[in-house]
Design a protein around this motif. Structure first.
Motif, PDB file in Angstrom:
ATOM      1  N   MET A   1       0.687  -1.206  -0.008  1.00 27.17           N
ATOM      2  CA  MET A   1      -0.345   0.306  -0.326  1.00 27.17           C
ATOM      3  C   MET A   1       1.218   1.600  -0.402  1.00 27.17           C
ATOM      4  O   MET A   1       0.520   2.361  -0.728  1.00 27.17           O
ATOM      5  CB  MET A   1      -0.831  -0.526   1.084  1.00 27.17           C
ATOM      6  N   VAL A   2       1.822   1.395   0.327  1.00 30.38           N
ATOM      7  CA  VAL A   2       2.849   2.339   0.757  1.00 30.38           C
ATOM      8  C   VAL A   2       3.419   2.817  -0.878  1.00 30.38           C
ATOM      9  O   VAL A   2       3.246   3.871  -0.852  1.00 30.38           O
ATOM     10  CB  VAL A   2       4.288   1.795   1.725  1.00 30.38           C
ATOM     11  N   ILE A   3       3.569   1.559  -1.020  1.00 30.05           N
ATOM     12  CA  ILE A   3       4.724   0.991  -3.010  1.00 30.05           C
ATOM     13  C   ILE A   3       3.488   1.935  -3.259  1.00 30.05           C
ATOM     14  O   ILE A   3       3.529   2.696  -4.330  1.00 30.05           O
ATOM     15  CB  ILE A   3       4.761   0.221  -3.122  1.00 30.05           C
ATOM     16  N   ALA A   4       2.560   1.549  -3.870  1.00 31.37           N
ATOM     17  CA  ALA A   4       1.593   2.214  -4.066  1.00 31.37           C
ATOM     18  C   ALA A   4       0.959   2.957  -4.567  1.00 31.37           C
ATOM     19  O   ALA A   4       0.519   4.452  -5.393  1.00 31.37           O
ATOM     20  CB  ALA A   4       0.217   1.210  -4.618  1.00 31.37           C
ATOM     21  N   ALA A   5       0.627   3.836  -2.546  1.00 31.57           N
ATOM     22  CA  ALA A   5       0.632   5.650  -2.802  1.00 31.57           C
ATOM     23  C   ALA A   5       1.993   6.391  -3.635  1.00 31.57           C
ATOM     24  O   ALA A   5       1.266   6.973  -4.217  1.00 31.57           O
ATOM     25  CB  ALA A   5       0.870   5.340  -1.342  1.00 31.57           C
ATOM     26  N   ALA A   6       3.170   5.735  -3.146  1.00 31.56           N
ATOM     27  CA  ALA A   6       4.428   6.517  -4.143  1.00 31.56           C
ATOM     28  C   ALA A   6       4.173   6.738  -5.112  1.00 31.56           C
ATOM     29  O   ALA A   6       4.422   7.364  -6.263  1.00 31.56           O
ATOM     30  CB  ALA A   6       5.401   5.893  -3.360  1.00 31.56           C
ATOM     31  N   TRP A   7       3.065   5.072  -6.141  1.00 30.15           N
ATOM     32  CA  TRP A   7       3.355   5.119  -7.665  1.00 30.15           C
ATOM     33  C   TRP A   7       2.566   5.433  -8.568  1.00 30.15           C
ATOM     34  O   TRP A   7       2.764   6.982  -9.258  1.00 30.15           O
ATOM     35  CB  TRP A   7       2.957   3.402  -7.854  1.00 30.15           C
ATOM     36  N   LEU A   8       0.965   6.305  -7.147  1.00 32.76           N
ATOM     37  CA  LEU A   8       0.413   7.106  -7.958  1.00 32.76           C
ATOM     38  C   LEU A   8       0.863   8.577  -7.633  1.00 32.76           C
ATOM     39  O   LEU A   8       0.013   9.618  -8.563  1.00 32.76           O
ATOM     40  CB  LEU A   8      -1.102   6.604  -7.154  1.00 32.76           C
ATOM     41  N   PHE A   9       1.669   8.605  -7.510  1.00 31.69           N
ATOM     42  CA  PHE A   9       2.379  10.273  -6.744  1.00 31.69           C
ATOM     43  C   PHE A   9       3.655  10.595  -8.203  1.00 31.69           C
ATOM     44  O   PHE A   9       3.521  11.512  -8.433  1.00 31.69           O
ATOM     45  CB  PHE A   9       2.772  10.589  -5.539  1.00 31.69           C
ATOM     46  N   LEU A  10       3.367   9.690  -8.107  1.00 32.87           N
ATOM     47  CA  LEU A  10       4.806   9.960  -9.221  1.00 32.87           C
ATOM     48  C   LEU A  10       4.458   9.758 -10.727  1.00 32.87           C
ATOM     49  O   LEU A  10       4.328  10.573 -11.295  1.00 32.87           O
ATOM     50  CB  LEU A  10       6.066   8.697  -9.887  1.00 32.87           C
ATOM     51  N   HIS A  11       2.947   9.103 -11.115  1.00 31.56           N
ATOM     52  CA  HIS A  11       2.103   8.677 -12.030  1.00 31.56           C
ATOM     53  C   HIS A  11       0.744   9.183 -12.164  1.00 31.56           C
ATOM     54  O   HIS A  11      -0.130   8.503 -12.434  1.00 31.56           O
ATOM     55  CB  HIS A  11       2.539   6.909 -12.395  1.00 31.56           C
ATOM     56  N   PRO A  12       0.649   9.901 -11.432  1.00 24.57           N
ATOM     57  CA  PRO A  12      -0.960  10.803 -11.427  1.00 24.57           C
ATOM     58  C   PRO A  12      -1.820  10.768 -12.941  1.00 24.57           C
ATOM     59  O   PRO A  12      -3.395  10.267 -12.906  1.00 24.57           O
ATOM     60  CB  PRO A  12      -1.278  11.717 -11.024  1.00 24.57           C
TER      61      PRO A  12
END
Length: 521
Positions: free
Chosen positions: A338-349
């Motif tokens: 879940m942390v990694i998923a939030a980080a990914w969405l932060f990078l690729h909205p």
């Protein structure tokens, strides 16, 4: 055009040119200066370097104050801004002469000032768009090396997992169903939490991100942890006792410099201190766990002792290996992706059709013109172009104050330029300011009609003989000084002074007897 308005218009451009010129000179100095061999500095040299850093911070603070003044058409801001830039030039010159002082570190200040001048002309220029050309969002060409990979702690290099420029994070998300499931959850039932986390983070970014930037850790990692831990609410507290935006347990926080300060404030709730502590914690964990950021995240949630034991028993295996993965509790197995998923969405909205909230987070100091609480400010400021108003931003930026504490006139709050402008427009005087004050002082108990003789005056029922106001009051469990002040129609500061209670915490205890001298009816 008035002279003040003219100065306000031309100061940012003139200052920007000057900062750019000074920065260019500093770059030249850095290029020409040979790096000194890594040696331990003497105490005198270390003290001199710290003094230079403090002078640079003071000069930057003065410059930011000047920007606020010029934004409010105050001609004095031009003079103060020029003084601040001259101070910075002196600091850079002294740094170049001082053993152990790194001019490259001070260049970050110039970069921030250049960005600040752009922001002054575009109210949304300070808004981070993760899909734009921010260092965390730039892809490297084939064979290129990462310019931030050099001269960072060994643990920071392990952050390559979340480094979009190396495409490793892309591949991990593409092929890892656990992270994909996390992305799905953030985009569906947890979408409001994601949006709130992003908006809250924007207001605190200038307090939190520099620690990660200096350590060479990616901003996406900071956002991912904060979003999962607290949704960016600095006063968040778990049932287990973890507290603050990064959710440190008390004992762990103490190891990394967090805890009660001299005023009794728990610095786990301070976003600046909590971010710094999280960097130190992650670097320490990754140093122990083969520089594996997933295991470091697992330790962050599931306990460092457990993570060390599992790593020791399964050397060379990562978090996703079945023998490792199944040894962590279900909460941790959910936490890491879940942390990694939030980080990914932060990078690729944009890839997922996300439009993060646009806010104007430019920091500014707000001096209260009259006694006010954060609740009262929230009401009189209104929405001001936001979705939910400014209470969360004010609480996050001023974690030492309870929302219902009446702060005395002259108190300086951390705010934004937008909030400062709305305050002067709506909260100092006028109908909305009075309405906000009336609402926060309202006492539900006074709505109850007491039995007894009643007379009518202009068709309004009033008590014939109102009960006399008590002169003392005994504190009940769960009450605060602010709630008692509202109950008896007196200011929190006034009540505190009458009873010798010290701000800003205004600590009271159940059973304590308070004098109500000066409280109204």
């Amino acid at each position: 055009m008035p002279a003040s308005a003219s100065s306000s218009t031309h100061f940012p451009a003139r200052a920007s040119a000057r900062v750019a010129a000074t920065a260019a000179l500093s770059v030249a100095l850095v290029t020409l200066l040979s790096p000194a061999p890594a040696e331990a500095l003497s105490r005198r040299d270390q003290a001199a370097v710290e003094s230079i850093d403090q002078r640079m911070q003071a000069a930057e603070a003065k410059y930011r104050e000047a920007m606020v003044m010029t934004g409010n058409a105050d001609p004095e801001g031009v003079r103060i801004g020029d003084e601040a830039l001259e101070d910075m030039e002196d600091v850079m010159a002294d740094c170049a002469k001082q053993r152990g002082c790194s001019p490259t570190t001070l260049l970050a200040t110039y970069k921030r000032l250049l960005k600040l001048n752009v922001d002054a002309q575009d109210p949304f220029a300070g808004q981070l768009d993760p899909a734009d050309a921010d260092p965390d969002h730039v892809d490297l060409g084939e064979g290129e090396s990462d310019p931030l990979a050099a001269d960072v702690p060994e643990a920071a290099r392990a952050a390559a997992l979340l480094d979009d420029r190396r495409h490793r994070f892309d591949e991990m998300v593409k092929y890892n169903p656990a992270v994909q499931a996390g992305i799905r959850r953030w985009l569906t039932d947890m979408r409001p939490s994601l949006m709130n986390s992003y908006e809250n983070y924007q207001y605190m970014r200038h307090l939190m991100w520099p620690h990660y930037e200096r350590a060479g850790l990616p901003e996406a990692l900071l956002f991912g942890i904060m979003a999962k831990e607290s949704n960016g609410k600095v006063h968040a507290r778990s049932r287990a006792g973890a507290a603050g935006p990064m959710q440190f347990m008390y004992a762990t926080g103490q190891r990394f410099g967090l805890g009660k300060d001299s005023h009794g404030f728990d610095t786990r709730y301070d976003p600046y201190a909590a971010s710094e502590a999280s960097v130190r914690y992650l670097n320490e964990r990754m140093g122990e766990l083969n520089r594996n950021i997933e295991l470091a995240l697992a330790a962050y949630n599931g306990g460092e002792g457990r993570a060390r034991r599992i790593h020791r028993e399964h050397p060379g295996q990562d978090f996703w290996d079945e023998s490792v993965y199944n040894e962590f509790p279900a909460e941790t197995r959910d936490y890491v992706p879940m942390v990694i998923a939030a980080a990914w969405l932060f990078l690729h909205p944009k890839q997922y059709g996300i439009e993060f909230p646009k806010v104007d987070p430019r920091p500014a100091a707000l001096t209260l013109a009259q006694p006010t609480s954060i609740y009262q400010l929230t009401i009189c400021l209104g929405s001001g172009g936001t979705r939910d108003g400014y209470m969360r931003a004010l609480r996050n930026l001023n974690p030492r104050y309870d929302a219902d504490t009446v702060l005395p006139a002259g108190t300086v709050l951390n705010a934004t330029t937008r909030v400062a402008g709305l305050y002067n427009r709506w909260c100092v005087r006028g109908a909305r300011a009075e309405l906000a004050r009336t609402l926060v002082l309202s006492d539900p108990d006074r709505a109850i009609v007491r039995t007894g003789t009643v007379t009518r005056v202009a068709d309004t029922a009033v008590a014939a003989a109102a009960p006399q106001r008590p002169r003392t009051y005994r504190v009940q469990r769960g009450e605060t000084l602010s709630s008692i002040a509202r109950k008896f129609s007196c200011g929190t500061g006034e009540l505190a002074r009458a009873n010798g209670i010290r701000p800003p915490r205004y600590t009271i205890r159940p059973g304590q007897k308070l004098s109500l001298e000066g409280c109204g009816g």
